[in-house]
Motif scaffolding. Structure first.
Motif, short mmCIF file in Angstrom:
data_model
loop_
_atom_site.label_atom_id
_atom_site.label_comp_id
_atom_site.label_asym_id
_atom_site.label_seq_id
_atom_site.Cartn_x
_atom_site.Cartn_y
_atom_site.Cartn_z
N MET A 77 1.18 -0.87 -0.10
CA MET A 77 0.00 -0.02 0.13
C MET A 77 0.59 1.37 -0.09
SD MET A 77 -3.30 -0.77 2.52
CE MET A 77 -3.73 0.69 3.03
N LEU A 78 0.32 2.45 -0.79
CA LEU A 78 1.14 3.99 -0.31
C LEU A 78 1.45 3.94 0.23
CD1 LEU A 78 0.19 4.46 -4.28
CD2 LEU A 78 2.20 3.81 -3.90
N ALA A 79 1.82 4.83 0.77
CA ALA A 79 1.87 6.08 2.61
C ALA A 79 1.30 7.04 2.23
CB ALA A 79 3.16 6.39 2.52
N PRO A 80 0.71 6.49 3.47
CA PRO A 80 -0.74 7.78 3.84
C PRO A 80 -0.16 9.10 2.95
CG PRO A 80 -0.18 6.70 5.66
CD PRO A 80 0.90 6.13 4.41
N THR A 81 -0.56 9.92 2.56
CA THR A 81 -0.49 10.82 2.58
C THR A 81 -1.05 12.09 3.56
OG1 THR A 81 -2.67 11.53 1.30
CG2 THR A 81 -0.83 11.27 0.43
N PRO A 82 -0.77 13.48 3.65
CA PRO A 82 -0.92 14.50 4.62
C PRO A 82 -2.80 14.46 5.33
CG PRO A 82 0.45 15.52 4.22
CD PRO A 82 0.41 14.03 3.31
N PHE A 83 -2.92 14.50 3.87
CA PHE A 83 -4.21 14.49 4.02
C PHE A 83 -5.58 13.33 4.24
CE2 PHE A 83 -8.58 13.86 1.23
CZ PHE A 83 -9.04 15.24 1.56
#
Length: 98
Positions: free
Chosen positions: A5-11
């Motif tokens: 999974m992609l790393a979570p973005t700040p949003f």
């Protein structure tokens, strides 16, 4: 082969935090209703919402792959099973009545 999974973005982290806060606020409301009425249904709902908040926080903050995140959803399952059991118990009539 499973993709990580992609790393979570700040949003996404902000949105996850908002949802977690919403679950905690709902849990606090049900806790207040339980203290006022003594009805065990409200205590179970408060517990379930705290479990949902914990589920959301762990899922949002941890950088888990798809194979590693399965145990986190057990918290959500436990919350929903608690809610179902409390509603059934209340409708059968074994819960405390105000």
């Amino acid at each position: 082969m499973m993709e990580p999974m992609l790393a979570p973005t700040p949003f996404l982290l902000f949105g996850s935090g908002l949802i977690t806060m919403g679950f905690l606020v709902a849990g606090l409301f049900f806790l207040r209703f339980w203290r006022r009425t003594g009805d065990s249904l409200f205590a179970v709902f408060a517990t379930a919402f705290v479990l949902l908040a914990l589920n959301q926080a762990v899922a949002g903050l941890r950088d888990l792959g798809r194979d590693e995140i399965g145990w986190v959803w057990l918290l959500r399952l436990a919350a929903f099973l608690l809610i179902i059991a409390a509603i059934v118990r209340k409708n059968i009539g074994t819960g405390t009545k105000p």
